[in-house]
Motif scaffolding. Sequence first.
Motif, PDB file in Angstrom:
ATOM      1  N   ILE A 737       0.848  -1.188   0.000  1.00 46.82           N
ATOM      2  CA  ILE A 737       0.000   0.000   0.000  1.00 46.82           C
ATOM      3  C   ILE A 737       0.888   1.244   0.000  1.00 46.82           C
ATOM      4  N   GLY A 738       0.593   2.162  -0.923  1.00 50.03           N
ATOM      5  CA  GLY A 738       1.365   3.389  -1.018  1.00 50.03           C
ATOM      6  C   GLY A 738       2.634   3.272  -1.824  1.00 50.03           C
ATOM      7  N   GLN A 739       2.836   2.132  -2.499  1.00 51.23           N
ATOM      8  CA  GLN A 739       4.030   1.966  -3.320  1.00 51.23           C
ATOM      9  C   GLN A 739       4.130   3.088  -4.352  1.00 51.23           C
ATOM     10  N   GLN A 740       5.299   3.745  -4.409  1.00 53.02           N
ATOM     11  CA  GLN A 740       5.501   4.811  -5.383  1.00 53.02           C
ATOM     12  C   GLN A 740       6.354   4.307  -6.534  1.00 53.02           C
ATOM     13  N   TRP A 741       6.152   4.960  -7.678  1.00 48.31           N
ATOM     14  CA  TRP A 741       6.760   4.517  -8.929  1.00 48.31           C
ATOM     15  C   TRP A 741       7.590   5.625  -9.544  1.00 48.31           C
ATOM     16  N   TYR A 793       8.121   2.946 -15.976  1.00 49.60           N
ATOM     17  CA  TYR A 793       8.062   3.113 -14.524  1.00 49.60           C
ATOM     18  C   TYR A 793       8.279   1.780 -13.821  1.00 49.60           C
ATOM     19  N   ALA A 794       9.016   1.847 -12.712  1.00 49.41           N
ATOM     20  CA  ALA A 794       9.278   0.665 -11.894  1.00 49.41           C
ATOM     21  C   ALA A 794       8.953   0.998 -10.438  1.00 49.41           C
ATOM     22  N   PRO A 795       8.666  -0.012  -9.627  1.00 50.20           N
ATOM     23  CA  PRO A 795       8.455   0.261  -8.197  1.00 50.20           C
ATOM     24  C   PRO A 795       9.755   0.718  -7.551  1.00 50.20           C
ATOM     25  N   LEU A 796       9.719   1.850  -6.892  1.00 51.74           N
ATOM     26  CA  LEU A 796      10.901   2.388  -6.232  1.00 51.74           C
ATOM     27  C   LEU A 796      11.104   1.658  -4.921  1.00 51.74           C
ATOM     28  N   ALA A 797      12.271   1.084  -4.732  1.00 54.03           N
ATOM     29  CA  ALA A 797      12.531   0.171  -3.618  1.00 54.03           C
ATOM     30  C   ALA A 797      12.276   0.833  -2.270  1.00 54.03           C
ATOM     31  N   GLY A 798      11.372   0.227  -1.502  1.00 55.28           N
ATOM     32  CA  GLY A 798      11.121   0.666  -0.141  1.00 55.28           C
ATOM     33  C   GLY A 798      10.247   1.886   0.006  1.00 55.28           C
ATOM     34  N   VAL A 799       9.792   2.481  -1.099  1.00 48.39           N
ATOM     35  CA  VAL A 799       9.019   3.717  -1.010  1.00 48.39           C
ATOM     36  C   VAL A 799       7.540   3.365  -0.942  1.00 48.39           C
ATOM     37  N   TYR A 800       7.054   3.137   0.277  1.00 43.37           N
ATOM     38  CA  TYR A 800       5.641   2.841   0.527  1.00 43.37           C
ATOM     39  C   TYR A 800       5.241   3.510   1.832  1.00 43.37           C
ATOM     40  N   ASP A 801       3.990   3.344   2.229  1.00 41.61           N
ATOM     41  CA  ASP A 801       3.438   4.145   3.322  1.00 41.61           C
ATOM     42  C   ASP A 801       4.026   3.824   4.692  1.00 41.61           C
ATOM     43  N   MET A 802       4.172   2.546   5.020  1.00 39.37           N
ATOM     44  CA  MET A 802       4.524   2.148   6.376  1.00 39.37           C
ATOM     45  C   MET A 802       5.949   1.611   6.456  1.00 39.37           C
ATOM     46  N   PRO A 803       6.644   1.901   7.555  1.00 42.18           N
ATOM     47  CA  PRO A 803       7.926   1.205   7.768  1.00 42.18           C
ATOM     48  C   PRO A 803       7.662  -0.266   8.017  1.00 42.18           C
ATOM     49  N   ARG A 804       8.522  -1.133   7.510  1.00 45.71           N
ATOM     50  CA  ARG A 804       8.362  -2.566   7.764  1.00 45.71           C
ATOM     51  C   ARG A 804       8.744  -2.911   9.206  1.00 45.71           C
ATOM     52  N   ILE A 805       9.679  -2.167   9.759  1.00 46.85           N
ATOM     53  CA  ILE A 805      10.207  -2.476  11.090  1.00 46.85           C
ATOM     54  C   ILE A 805      10.149  -1.231  11.961  1.00 46.85           C
ATOM     55  N   GLU A 806       9.666  -1.390  13.174  1.00 45.93           N
ATOM     56  CA  GLU A 806       9.780  -0.349  14.190  1.00 45.93           C
ATOM     57  C   GLU A 806      10.173  -1.027  15.496  1.00 45.93           C
ATOM     58  N   TYR A 807      11.118  -0.426  16.215  1.00 45.19           N
ATOM     59  CA  TYR A 807      11.623  -1.087  17.405  1.00 45.19           C
ATOM     60  C   TYR A 807      11.990  -0.055  18.473  1.00 45.19           C
ATOM     61  N   GLY A 808      12.130  -0.539  19.693  1.00 44.46           N
ATOM     62  CA  GLY A 808      12.523   0.315  20.800  1.00 44.46           C
ATOM     63  C   GLY A 808      13.201  -0.516  21.874  1.00 44.46           C
ATOM     64  N   GLY A 826      13.727   3.172  16.843  1.00 43.42           N
ATOM     65  CA  GLY A 826      14.235   3.129  15.481  1.00 43.42           C
ATOM     66  C   GLY A 826      13.213   2.582  14.512  1.00 43.42           C
ATOM     67  N   GLU A 827      13.471   2.796  13.239  1.00 43.49           N
ATOM     68  CA  GLU A 827      12.660   2.263  12.154  1.00 43.49           C
ATOM     69  C   GLU A 827      13.587   1.663  11.111  1.00 43.49           C
ATOM     70  N   GLY A 828      13.033   0.743  10.322  1.00 47.23           N
ATOM     71  CA  GLY A 828      13.834   0.129   9.275  1.00 47.23           C
ATOM     72  C   GLY A 828      13.004  -0.324   8.096  1.00 47.23           C
ATOM     73  N   ASP A 829      13.694  -0.600   6.995  1.00 44.98           N
ATOM     74  CA  ASP A 829      13.087  -1.149   5.786  1.00 44.98           C
ATOM     75  C   ASP A 829      12.005  -0.248   5.210  1.00 44.98           C
ATOM     76  N   ARG A 830      12.322   1.041   5.087  1.00 45.65           N
ATOM     77  CA  ARG A 830      11.461   1.969   4.365  1.00 45.65           C
ATOM     78  C   ARG A 830      12.321   3.059   3.775  1.00 45.65           C
ATOM     79  N   SER A 831      11.912   3.572   2.634  1.00 42.17           N
ATOM     80  CA  SER A 831      12.625   4.662   1.974  1.00 42.17           C
ATOM     81  C   SER A 831      11.633   5.757   1.626  1.00 42.17           C
ATOM     82  N   VAL A 832      12.170   6.868   1.147  1.00 42.04           N
ATOM     83  CA  VAL A 832      11.328   8.005   0.806  1.00 42.04           C
ATOM     84  C   VAL A 832      11.819   8.598  -0.503  1.00 42.04           C
ATOM     85  N   LEU A 833      10.891   9.117  -1.311  1.00 41.96           N
ATOM     86  CA  LEU A 833      11.208   9.779  -2.571  1.00 41.96           C
ATOM     87  C   LEU A 833      11.261  11.279  -2.311  1.00 41.96           C
TER      88      LEU A 833
END
Length: 965
Positions: A737-741, A793-808, A826-833
């Motif tokens: 969900i929210g995958q950007q291209w 257009y291709a799916p941009l790696a990691g650019v989606y709505d939610m982080p895959r990992i959140e930790y504390g 911390g958060e992990g496995d998400r990117s931003v355009l």
Amino acid sequence: MKHSRCAHRIRCRLLAKPRLGVIHTTNLNYHDSQENIIPIFLVSVSFSALASTVSDSIPYGQQELQAAFGYQDTRDSYTGAQSSVKAEEIDKWKGSSLESAIRGKLSGWYNGVIRGQSSPFATDALLVLDGIPMPFISLADLDPTTVAEVTILKDAAAKALYGPQGAQGVVLVTTKKGKNNSMNVSVSANVGIEKATRNPDMLNAYGQALLRNAALTNDGLVPKFTASQLNAFKDGTGTDNDWRDMYMDDMLFQKYNVQVGAGSEKVRFYINVGFARESGRYKATYDDKYNPADYTNRFTVVSNLDVDITSWMRAFANTNIGVRRVNASYLGGTEIYKLLYTTPNWVEDGVLPDGSVITNEGYPNPLQGAINYSGVNQMTRTDLAANIGFDLKLDFITKGLSFKGIFGYSSIYNGIRGGIHDYGRVVYNDNTQSYVPWGSNVETPLSWAKGTTTNYYMDIQAMFNYHRIFAEDHSVDALVHYTSEDYRGDAGKWYNYAFILPTNRIQLAGEAKYGFKNRYFLQFDFNYSGSEMMAEGHQFHFSPTVSASWVPSEESWFKNDYVTYLKLRASYGGLYYDSLRDQDSRYLYDNIYRASVGGISGIYSGYGVLNMRRGNLGIGWEKSKQQNYGFDLGLSDKFYLNFDYWRTNQEGILLQSELTPTLGGVTAENRPFINSGKVFNNGIDLGLTYSTVLPCGLGITANGQMGWNKNHWVSADELSYADAGYAYPYRKTGYSIGQQWGYLVDGSNGSIFYNSQEEIDNSGLRYTGKQPRPGDLKFKDLNSDGIIDEGDYAPLAGVYDMPRIEYGASVQLDYKGFDLYLDFIGEGDRSVLLNKSVGVAEFVDGLTTEGVYMPVHQSAWTPERYAEGKHIGFPALSSSASSSLQSNSFYVSKLDYLRLRNATIGYSLPEKLISRMGMSKLRFYVSGQNLLTWDNMEFEGLDPEVTQIYTKVYRSFNFGLNINF
């Protein structure tokens, strides 16, 4: 089910009071702690503590967990999945927002979303405050000082009783209560200064002017600045205004609370009066007409009363009031911060004697005028949440039977008063060597306008609860709960015409549980809900849930000294979710018509009727099939682990199907909604706790939590572009969900840039839209058709709505009066355009006039840099939206980070010393928040939690004193 246990006996606890203690639950770049750190002093004085901790003598399995509707279960008998954080941890956060205080403390909590996204519309967790749902009030509106415990309900077994509103997760917030036979008073005063974690270096006027000329030259335009002007900037005789230094201010934070809790055998009460103030951000000049300074005042009152009327009847009343007053310049603090970063240093500043504000052509909002002379906005918001109710023990009917009734009410009132003031602008004329008027703006009187929004919610609950033990080994629990809801809103997403009308819901929920020998439990929940937002025949639904648990550590054959606790859990439920409130109408089953200007030419020229979105009589609820499998493990009574694997299949997601033909004048955006989407979401929740005291006397308590989730569209009812030759024929199906291209940058020949016009011509590629120039990025022709267009257009790696990992994680050390507390998130496995982010892209349409130039742009491609073999780290600059600024992988940055959110070191004086002064505790401490951040952002200046340089995360230092009597 709704009970608590002590030792190995089960006893009824109808009116269980919540305990206020704590159940012990990438390559990264380091950013120096000296960056933008400024000392902040906080003073906190407290007289006695209102919170009590769970006694270590209570076995782990008998510790109480928050359950639905204000009841509690023991860990042994609870079949659902939940995470909790209590007052002791919450109080360590020295801010005013409860939402910030619980970050990193709850496994499966993704900063407001529980267990990730299962639907694009189903993200809001249901907030329940002291037993009453709060559709308008958020966690950020609650004072953390007043909170005893926050619990999130995560799986179907835990949240089924809350019906469609709780299908995506429930947040239970319990405020503090008075205690029997006690009198406690606490006073705290906190004062501090906050500064942004990242204030990126900005180029001076000379550096900005050089890059502006380069951008214009690259576009074949005339440079803006002459050689003499550049020399003036360089030698300091030209205008060079550092707007951040001139107008940005440190934020002053103040927070004061007075708490009183007391009780006798029959009456208990708790009162908390709080005041918080944040001021600063930008520097304002006070004027006789109005005050344009930026500040927020917040006043809160929490009052809870419990009365035992008889041995079988208890009455209670809870009130939570918040009043917030916001004052800011008419443009608002956010817009002013944008101007601080998007106004070049060469723009002039000042005020002439006649009140005209100096600026440059093209800059209608000079900082001086925007802050001080544009007017003022004042907002006053009042939040009210209250409930009254009673509990009845009905043992005279049958042993273990009880009844509870609650009436809840919440509302918000938001009044806005805006004072508009205009002023004249002048610019310097080189020919006349004087300032001349610019634009049509002139001095005007202050003009006031007012507006209000109101929202209310009413909730009536009635429930029978039954708990009984038979022949010592058999426990039976049952609950029947009725809820009626009525709410109305005209603010935010509620402003739509349909939402001005009252919204009504009713639901009947039930739960039955059987337990055998305090180790085997089987539970069934159901919810039967109705809503008038659906068409007749689709207004009601029935959702069942089954769950079970087994405690092997209670078996005689299992007993050992190493594995001291083991519990297995499983649940499955088909919950329904009503997401219509996020749409443009509450009645998606009905057609929408709007009045419009115009009519039949020559006959009628007034208002006509515009046929808008089409309705669908078959619209219904989204169904969420949820599974959960987990275990709780204890080792040597020191280490505890909670693990859950969960799966969610969301069906019937509301979509405007691309497969629906656009016939009869109905445009694509006005297609009817249908329940056709499907999303699969799954993940893991993990919680760890370790507690021990070493022989040397060092006490260690460590907590950690982690959540991982991943979702993808199974079906999105979208057209396939395979026949059109697209490299990727779908834009949703199969993706998160929210995958950007966007385009993938092509560096196959050793360079990601076109280094000459000849190279562009010889590439054999044709571009649609923006044409590349020398220095622009090269994109991959993924479908090999010789054309660079959306088909590539291709799916941009990691650019989606939610982080895959959140930790504390947090650790508390105690030794001979000294204590050290460290808290990480911390958060992990998400990117931003970031191709449209100020601070990365040199030009952002709608946000910048002549570009924002940062140090990274000094390495932009130029013919000279290329010819000299210098490092090139950025595409050729442009004065407009160039080919390189299209969505592409060059501007993708990872958001993985680890942040030290809280570090506190303290010392408590010996009890023998302070007892002579009538004190039970005297502690000094120093703490800091958001001190260090490790991340791997591709571009400097951005905090990983924001995507624009004018949006800030704040750091603070505190000094404190606690006194308990």
